[in-house]
Design a protein around this motif. Structure first.
Motif, mmCIF file in Angstrom:
data_model
loop_
_atom_site.group_PDB
_atom_site.id
_atom_site.type_symbol
_atom_site.label_atom_id
_atom_site.label_comp_id
_atom_site.label_asym_id
_atom_site.label_seq_id
_atom_site.Cartn_x
_atom_site.Cartn_y
_atom_site.Cartn_z
ATOM 1 N N GLU A 192 0.848 -1.198 0.000
ATOM 2 C CA GLU A 192 0.000 0.000 0.000
ATOM 3 C C GLU A 192 0.885 1.250 0.000
ATOM 4 O O GLU A 192 1.842 1.318 0.762
ATOM 5 C CB GLU A 192 -0.853 -0.041 1.282
ATOM 6 C CG GLU A 192 -1.921 1.024 1.397
ATOM 7 C CD GLU A 192 -3.100 0.720 0.484
ATOM 8 O OE1 GLU A 192 -3.640 -0.405 0.581
ATOM 9 O OE2 GLU A 192 -3.477 1.588 -0.322
ATOM 10 N N GLY A 193 0.548 2.210 -0.860
ATOM 11 C CA GLY A 193 1.255 3.482 -0.821
ATOM 12 C C GLY A 193 2.531 3.517 -1.646
ATOM 13 O O GLY A 193 3.218 4.534 -1.694
ATOM 14 N N VAL A 194 2.883 2.398 -2.286
ATOM 15 C CA VAL A 194 4.078 2.388 -3.134
ATOM 16 C C VAL A 194 3.615 2.496 -4.587
ATOM 17 O O VAL A 194 2.588 1.945 -4.962
ATOM 18 C CB VAL A 194 4.876 1.080 -2.907
ATOM 19 C CG1 VAL A 194 5.958 0.916 -3.959
ATOM 20 C CG2 VAL A 194 5.485 1.070 -1.517
ATOM 21 N N ALA A 195 4.378 3.229 -5.394
ATOM 22 C CA ALA A 195 3.975 3.456 -6.778
ATOM 23 C C ALA A 195 3.901 2.150 -7.555
ATOM 24 O O ALA A 195 4.707 1.234 -7.328
ATOM 25 C CB ALA A 195 4.955 4.402 -7.445
ATOM 26 N N LYS A 196 2.974 2.082 -8.481
ATOM 27 C CA LYS A 196 2.856 0.886 -9.322
ATOM 28 C C LYS A 196 4.129 0.681 -10.134
ATOM 29 O O LYS A 196 4.792 1.652 -10.494
ATOM 30 C CB LYS A 196 1.637 1.019 -10.219
ATOM 31 C CG LYS A 196 1.927 1.380 -11.648
ATOM 32 C CD LYS A 196 0.698 1.336 -12.522
ATOM 33 C CE LYS A 196 1.109 1.579 -13.975
ATOM 34 N NZ LYS A 196 -0.004 1.794 -14.875
ATOM 35 N N GLY A 197 4.446 -0.575 -10.368
ATOM 36 C CA GLY A 197 5.631 -0.839 -11.175
ATOM 37 C C GLY A 197 6.932 -0.852 -10.380
ATOM 38 O O GLY A 197 8.006 -1.027 -10.941
ATOM 39 N N THR A 198 6.843 -0.675 -9.056
ATOM 40 C CA THR A 198 8.049 -0.771 -8.245
ATOM 41 C C THR A 198 8.397 -2.250 -8.072
ATOM 42 O O THR A 198 7.570 -3.017 -7.594
ATOM 43 C CB THR A 198 7.834 -0.132 -6.872
ATOM 44 O OG1 THR A 198 7.382 1.210 -7.060
ATOM 45 C CG2 THR A 198 9.106 -0.142 -6.053
ATOM 46 N N SER A 199 9.587 -2.610 -8.485
ATOM 47 C CA SER A 199 9.941 -4.030 -8.437
ATOM 48 C C SER A 199 11.397 -4.205 -8.009
ATOM 49 O O SER A 199 12.234 -3.362 -8.301
ATOM 50 C CB SER A 199 9.755 -4.648 -9.829
ATOM 51 O OG SER A 199 10.452 -5.865 -9.912
ATOM 52 N N MET A 200 11.651 -5.288 -7.312
ATOM 53 C CA MET A 200 13.036 -5.623 -7.017
ATOM 54 C C MET A 200 13.740 -5.910 -8.330
ATOM 55 O O MET A 200 13.122 -6.413 -9.275
ATOM 56 C CB MET A 200 13.121 -6.870 -6.147
ATOM 57 C CG MET A 200 12.758 -6.638 -4.704
ATOM 58 S SD MET A 200 13.169 -8.079 -3.717
ATOM 59 C CE MET A 200 12.010 -9.283 -4.356
ATOM 60 N N SER A 201 15.009 -5.593 -8.364
ATOM 61 C CA SER A 201 15.748 -5.794 -9.591
ATOM 62 C C SER A 201 17.140 -6.293 -9.239
ATOM 63 O O SER A 201 17.721 -5.903 -8.225
ATOM 64 C CB SER A 201 15.823 -4.461 -10.334
ATOM 65 O OG SER A 201 16.949 -4.409 -11.157
#
Lengths: 273, 437, 291
Positions: free
Chosen positions: B313-322
């Motif tokens: 919740e509250g994190v921008a869409k598309g944020t992913s570990m890389s």
């Protein structure tokens, strides 16, 4: 009647144990003929519902199996022969000859046998590297043929052979080498057979040492081939098991060949009672 | 006898220790000098003997032909350098690499399976620092330079990115259609994901289809904290607790197979997904390549989709570990210049275009992207791969290998139901304070 | 008596030479190096620095080491006892000349030559918490059968079961070779004296088997202390650290954390324990081993 009954009871027990012991082999065999999607069906499918012998073809074409086979056979034979030679000689000296420092030296052998391989792996590798033996079969040969375990095993067997036999031969004018070769060795057939089985199956299945020392495809052995199958086919156990089954035949053959010496080996009375 | 024995052992020992390990510092210094000389020689005299460098990597069918193509292309441009590939299988690669690199080694460059391994060997100086050379390479490395920051250890770069993988959500369209449920949205919280997974779980025993399947890796729960921009080295581990709780809720509710079951059957997401036994799979962006291969092999019998990985919740869409596959140059290499030339070629545009034919490239160059996209037969949206906002999967700082072991061990105990998530997080904090260097 | 040694000494050294030469270079030297590394902080690459007893001091407070030490002792003691009982029983069972006996011997030896991958896969399936054959059966009696490999309480038991299964046939071969050496007349004599099967086993078989038993006990304990492969493929030390044994921890310290010096120190502690146990047995050899 009673004897017949106990005899068949004995067979039932032996068969039951044999089933438990060979369960993985049966599973390997059955899996090696399955389609991938049937491998983990529960309850276990012992007889494949769809028969897939093409797994074997896939495995034998995916990796250079004939080369790996040849390397494994070559190494197993050379190492087994070498280990039998050096270990029985040394074992004989420890068991039946008197010389200063014998017990201390034997203790050094015992102690070094206790060190886990994972610990001496790196220093050993450095020595081999300095001798320029990395990426050659020699590294594996030198690693295995001086086995302290082999010496220990042979010593324990030699020690139990009656001293009178050597004395008799000595009186007949036999030299120490003669006694060893003509009197003791023939009596030690069960021990030799045991060491042969252990050594052969160890070398045949050994994974870590070939992994460390062999780089080129032309030198690699079967366990490395199986591991690369494992990486190649991720979780395709039908193919991995087809490889594993293919690799087992020579060890089983050696076992059958060597174990018959357990029976014919010792003549009655040769062992001190 | 005893004295003689001790003496002989002493000699052998000293000799080996000295030549094998103790001599490294001198050797390193010497070979650093050699590299410069070699360079001078090679520019001064074009007709000199070709240099052969050894490059070690792990192999499977795909990467084997990829590296073969790369070598062919490289040697065509550099007739004075030959590349010899030394390969090992994936499962034992780290072990083989560690042993090969003990003391000095004639391997000049190599691949790292993950950033933990990269950290482990870079932090002891086993690989060459590459900042100057990377800067000197000019535009050649533009396509991958956006990843340099994530690879820096104490501000220094020790390797070049070769492949780059994030996380994405993959789903079986047929199962969603059959259940009458809309496909997963590209902007979904982990809570919504768990609810969706429960909704899609159907049946019992043999015929069961799961809503979700994730590998047993600890990233599947600690990713929650990473997405929030935290690290496992932070004083406060509370953000990670929610991730572990949600991961556990997935298995407790029966929407995802338990860790115990997966271990017992060596379950892997690929066959489970192919068999239509799970509606969603959460894994790395290397998965589309595998699926495409499976389609060619006739093993894929349904339509699949890909979208951004869920987020807190509250994190921008598309944020992913890389994370990246990194290549480095050995500190004991006698051909450091040539080794770097090879690495910068395969991380450069031409090399990456070849990589894109097989796996997810690290480069963001347009040509590379197109090459990668052209692998996929129909219009699968590549945005989750190319447009994600990366957060590091691993934070490269002292104690990383130890911490990862602790996190895996304690997290697993929670997932197996032996301790509560609260206890697991507390235990991680406790062991972290004791066991990290 | 003292003078009698020396004529044999030359022959003895001749017999020993091929093995001892190789042994010193390829086994003893690396072993000594490993011991010395225990006093350094070597990371596998940088120059070696002596740190005295630092590694050992750290071992005193290292929780993972303590857990692994206890696991190793439990695993070794229980497995050894069970392996020896099982292997003697198997050897007695197949020490006869009935038809097809070699097939049975091969079958019992089989687990030893089966590849570790196959062994791990099949046993993991057998221990499957819900659908494995063992728990399918146990569910008839209880609602919550053990989770086996997936439970800290049962993982060690599961490992011991697999260990006994895998090693019993191996030591059976040794006992079998020993049994073949016991002269038939002794049994006949005992029979005439009216000794039953059980009595003959205790009075004839066991004493005459004692040199082999001595060998088996020592090698079995040593091998169990050194076990690595089975644990590596079956549990990787888990769940948590429930099956982490010393060799596994040593491996982890060296290969996952680059602490080669520390790992060597741990190995020396392991070695000291095995050494102590073997020494005690050696002392006792004269008492119970009958040559």
């Amino acid at each position: 009647m009673g004897q017949l009954l106990s005899r068949s009871a004995l067979y039932v027990v032996m068969v039951a144990i044999a089933l438990v012991m060979t369960l993985p082999f049966i599973w390997m065999l059955s899996t090696s003929f399955k389609l991938e999607e049937h491998v983990f069906n529960f309850p276990i499918e012992w007889i494949p519902s769809v028969f897939a012998p093409e797994n074997y073809k896939a495995v034998w074409t995916a990796i250079p199996m004939p080369t790996y086979y040849w390397n494994s056979v070559k190494l197993a034979l050379i190492i087994t022969a070498g280990q039998l030679l050096t270990c029985s000689l040394a074992g004989y000296a420890f068991a039946r000859l008197e010389f200063p420092g014998r017990n201390r030296m034997f203790l050094v052998y015992l102690v070094s046998y206790m060190i886990p391989y994972q610990v001496i792996m790196i220093p050993q590798y450095l020595i081999m590297k300095n001798l320029g033996l990395v990426n050659s079969h020699w590294a594996l040969v030198f690693l295995e043929i001086f086995s302290p375990y082999g010496v220990f095993l042979m010593r324990q067997f030699f020690i139990s052979i009656s001293r009178e036999l050597s004395e008799a031969a000595r009186i007949d004018g036999c030299g120490e080498i003669g006694i060893f070769a003509r009197v003791i060795l023939p009596l030690a057939k069960p021990a030799i057979a045991t060491l042969t089985i252990f050594c052969f199956s160890w070398v045949w299945n050994d994974f870590q040492a070939p992994l460390i020392y062999l780089n080129d495809d032309r030198l690699k052995t079967i366990p490395l081939g199986l591991a690369s199958l494992n990486g190649e086919f991720a979780s395709q156990f039908n193919l991995i098991m087809a490889g594993a089954v293919s690799s087992l035949i020579p060890v089983i053959a050696v076992f059958f060949f060597a174990q018959k010496y357990f029976i014919s080996g010792l003549s009655v009375g040769a062992v001190k009672g | 006898m005893k004295k003689w024995l001790a003496g002989a052992m002493g000699i052998v020992l000293t000799g080996t220790l000295l030549s094998g390990c103790g001599g490294n510092a001198q050797e390193e210094a010497a070979s650093g000098g050699n590299a410069a000389e070699t360079e001078a020689a090679s520019t001064g005299n074009a007709a000199k003997e070709p240099v052969t460098i050894k490059f070690m990597h792990w192999s499977d069918t795909a990467s084997e032909s990829m590296y073969a193509d790369l070598v062919a292309a490289f040697e065509a441009h550099n007739p004075d350098v030959n590349v010899e590939l030394v390969k090992s299988d994936i499962k034992t690669y780290s072990e083989k690499l560690t042993i090969t690199l003990t003391g000095s080694s004639d391997v000049d460059a190599f691949a790292f399976k993950d950033l933990k391994e990269y950290y482990r060997l870079a932090s002891i100086g086993r690989v060459v620092q590459l900042d100057d050379q990377a800067a000197g390479a000019g535009d050649a490395l533009n396509g991958v330079s956006h990843l340099f920051d994530t690879l820096k250890i104490d501000g220094k770069l020790y390797g070049l990115p070769f492949r780059n993988d994030g996380w994405a959500l993959f789903y079986n369209k047929n199962l969603f259609d059959a259940a009458g449920v809309a496909y997963p949205k590209d902007d979904m919280t982990w809570e919504a994901y768990v609810a969706l997974a429960k909704q899609l779980t159907q049946g019992e025993g043999q015929g069961k289809t799961w809503g979700s399947f994730m590998p047993d890796w600890s990233q599947t729960w600690y990713g929650y904290g990473q997405q929030l921009g935290k690290t496992l080295f932070d004083e406060d581990l509370a953000p990670y607790l929610r991730g572990l709780e949600l991961r556990k809720e997935l298995t407790d509710s029966g929407a995802q197979p338990t860790v115990a079951e997966n271990q017992a059957t060596n379950a892997h997401y690929r066959p489970v997904f192919l068999a239509g036994k799970t509606a969603m799979v959460n894994t790395g962006t290397w998965f589309p390549g595998m699926l495409e291969q499976d389609k060619k092999d006739g093993k894929l019998s349904f339509d699949w989709g890909m979208t951004y990985v869920p987020h807190p919740e509250g994190v921008a869409k598309g944020t992913s570990m890389s994370t990246a596959v990194v290549h480095s140059v050995s500190a004991t290499s006698k051909h450091k210049e040539e080794a770097f030339k090879w690495l910068s070629f395969i991380s450069g545009d031409e090399g990456q275009t070849i990589v894109a034919k097989y796996q997810t490239p690290a480069s963001k160059a347009d040509g590379v992207k197109q090459a990668f996209e052209s692998n996929f037969s129909e219009g699968i949206d590549m945005a989750p791969i190319f447009n994600m906002t990366p957060v590091p999967e691993r934070n490269l700082q002292a104690g990383l290998p130890e911490l990862e072991t602790i996190v895996t061990e304690e997290g697993n105990r929670a997932l197996l139901g032996e301790i509560t998530p609260d206890e697991a997080i507390a235990s991680i904090a406790d062991r972290r304070s004791k066991e990290l260097p | 008596m003292k003078r009698a040694f020396h004529p044999q000494a030359r022959t003895a050294y001749l017999f020993l030479l091929p093995n001892v030469a190789g042994f010193l270079l390829f086994i003893a030297a690396p072993a000594v190096m490993a011991v010395l590394l225990g006093f350094t902080d070597w990371d596998g690459f940088n120059p070696i620095r002596w740190v005295g007893l630092d590694n050992y001091k750290r071992l005193l407070t290292d929780e993972s080491f303590h857990i692994s030490l206890v696991n190793t002792l439990t695993y070794t003691a229980l497995s050894c006892l069970l392996v020896i009982c099982a292997s003697i029983a198997l050897a007695l069972l197949v020490n006869r000349k009935t038809r097809g006996i070699t097939v049975f011997r091969a079958a019992y030896f089989f687990p030893h030559i089966a590849s570790f991958i196959a062994v791990a896969v099949i046993w993991q399936a057998i221990f499957h918490p819900t659908q494995g054959p063992i728990n399918m059966f146990l569910k008839l009696f209880t609602d919550s059968p053990p989770m086996w490999l997936a439970s800290s309480d049962w993982a060690m038991t599961s490992l011991i079961i697999v260990t006994v299964w895998k090693m019993a046939g191996y030591y059976m071969v040794l006992f079998l070779a020993g049994l073949q050496g016991i002269p038939e007349e002794l049994y006949e004599a005992a029979k005439i004296d009216g000794a039953g099967v059980v009595r003959r086993f205790w009075r004839v078989t066991l004493p005459l088997l004692s040199p082999v038993t001595f060998l088996v006990v020592i090698t079995c304990i040593i091998n169990l202390f050194k076990s690595f492969d089975l644990i590596y493929v079956m549990t990787a030390g888990g769940p948590g650290r429930a099956t982490s044994v010393l060799v596994y921890d040593i491996y982890k310290q060296a290969f996952a954390f680059n602490k080669f010096g520390y790992a060597s120190a741990e190995a020396i502690v392991l070695l000291a324990i095995v050494l102590l146990i073997t020494f005690v047995q050696y002392r006792g050899e004269k008492k119970w081993v009958n040559y």
